[in-house]
Design a protein around this motif. Sequence first.
Motif, mmCIF file in Angstrom:
data_model
loop_
_atom_site.group_PDB
_atom_site.id
_atom_site.type_symbol
_atom_site.label_atom_id
_atom_site.label_comp_id
_atom_site.label_asym_id
_atom_site.label_seq_id
_atom_site.Cartn_x
_atom_site.Cartn_y
_atom_site.Cartn_z
ATOM 1 N N HIS A 197 0.859 -1.198 0.000
ATOM 2 C CA HIS A 197 0.000 0.000 0.000
ATOM 3 C C HIS A 197 0.888 1.239 0.000
ATOM 4 N N HIS A 216 -4.987 6.722 -4.701
ATOM 5 C CA HIS A 216 -6.353 6.972 -4.243
ATOM 6 C C HIS A 216 -7.328 6.958 -5.416
ATOM 7 N N GLU A 276 -6.339 2.249 -3.830
ATOM 8 C CA GLU A 276 -6.960 2.439 -2.516
ATOM 9 C C GLU A 276 -8.291 3.124 -2.795
ATOM 10 N N SER A 291 -10.806 1.932 1.960
ATOM 11 C CA SER A 291 -10.605 2.728 3.177
ATOM 12 C C SER A 291 -11.679 3.801 3.316
ATOM 13 N N HIS A 336 -12.082 7.634 4.229
ATOM 14 C CA HIS A 336 -11.334 8.892 4.317
ATOM 15 C C HIS A 336 -12.336 10.025 4.510
ATOM 16 N N HIS A 382 -6.425 0.814 6.889
ATOM 17 C CA HIS A 382 -6.392 1.522 8.191
ATOM 18 C C HIS A 382 -7.733 1.524 8.925
ATOM 19 N N ARG A 434 -2.850 9.448 12.114
ATOM 20 C CA ARG A 434 -4.237 9.245 12.552
ATOM 21 C C ARG A 434 -4.245 9.123 14.071
ATOM 22 N N ASP A 494 1.919 2.760 3.667
ATOM 23 C CA ASP A 494 1.075 3.846 3.157
ATOM 24 C C ASP A 494 1.965 5.036 2.795
#
Length: 241
Positions: free
Chosen positions: A9, A42, A75, A101, A103, A133, A167, A193
Amino acid sequence: MIRTVADLHTHTSVSQHAYSSLDEMARSAAELGLAAIGITDHGPGMMDGAIRHHFYCMRGLPKAVHGLRLVTGAEVNIKDFEGGLDLDRDVLRQLDFVVASYHVEAIDPAGLKLHTQGWLNVIANPDVDCLGHCGNPVFACDYEAVVKACREHKKAVEINSSSFKVRPGSAETCRTVALLCKEYGVPVLISSDAHSRYFVGDHEAAIRLLESVGFPEELVINGEKGRLMNYLDRLEQGKAL
Ligand SMILES: [Zn+2]
Ligand SMILES: [Zn+2]
């Protein structure tokens, strides 16, 4: 002792908030002696995510670069709590590896119940391989229900090394996720990431967390080359874990 042989990732400058090219990312991975690198930019639901055509054309990339296996991926953004994603299945099926994911740029947090519902729908989607995540406390969920669903649908859970930096509050939630994966025998992927070449393979924080809970090494998919290659072969054939 846990170690890693791949980073699946990572992001390239195709996403404008990342800063290295695909070739730079692959070179960094090769310098570290990794066996594979995944490029997972992304999806278009992120404000500077890649366009659909970027993912569609990844099939034209070589299977190996700089002696590494090149894993094409995305992702994807979870767009709603029905499990809607920002790339369609025609494109997802052409990619080797899909991590999904939450976001905040793509969906507003809406409470534990809906976050859980969204994950359960995403986990049931055969085009998704891994949860990205999921320990992000902004999207807190019923971790036990989510991990159990991963076992049922044979999905990998990511332990994202960047989460500990970007995060806030992730250390505790990731610990909960790791303990549940250990309890239910759900395999994990450790990822950086990385948004620049300088952080490719930076798995230290995730490894530290897993070792602190006595996580079984054999459940780390990218912990050993044979296990990793077997996983990637299965993904290429469209199979799950
Ligand atoms: Zn993400
Ligand atoms: Zn990412």
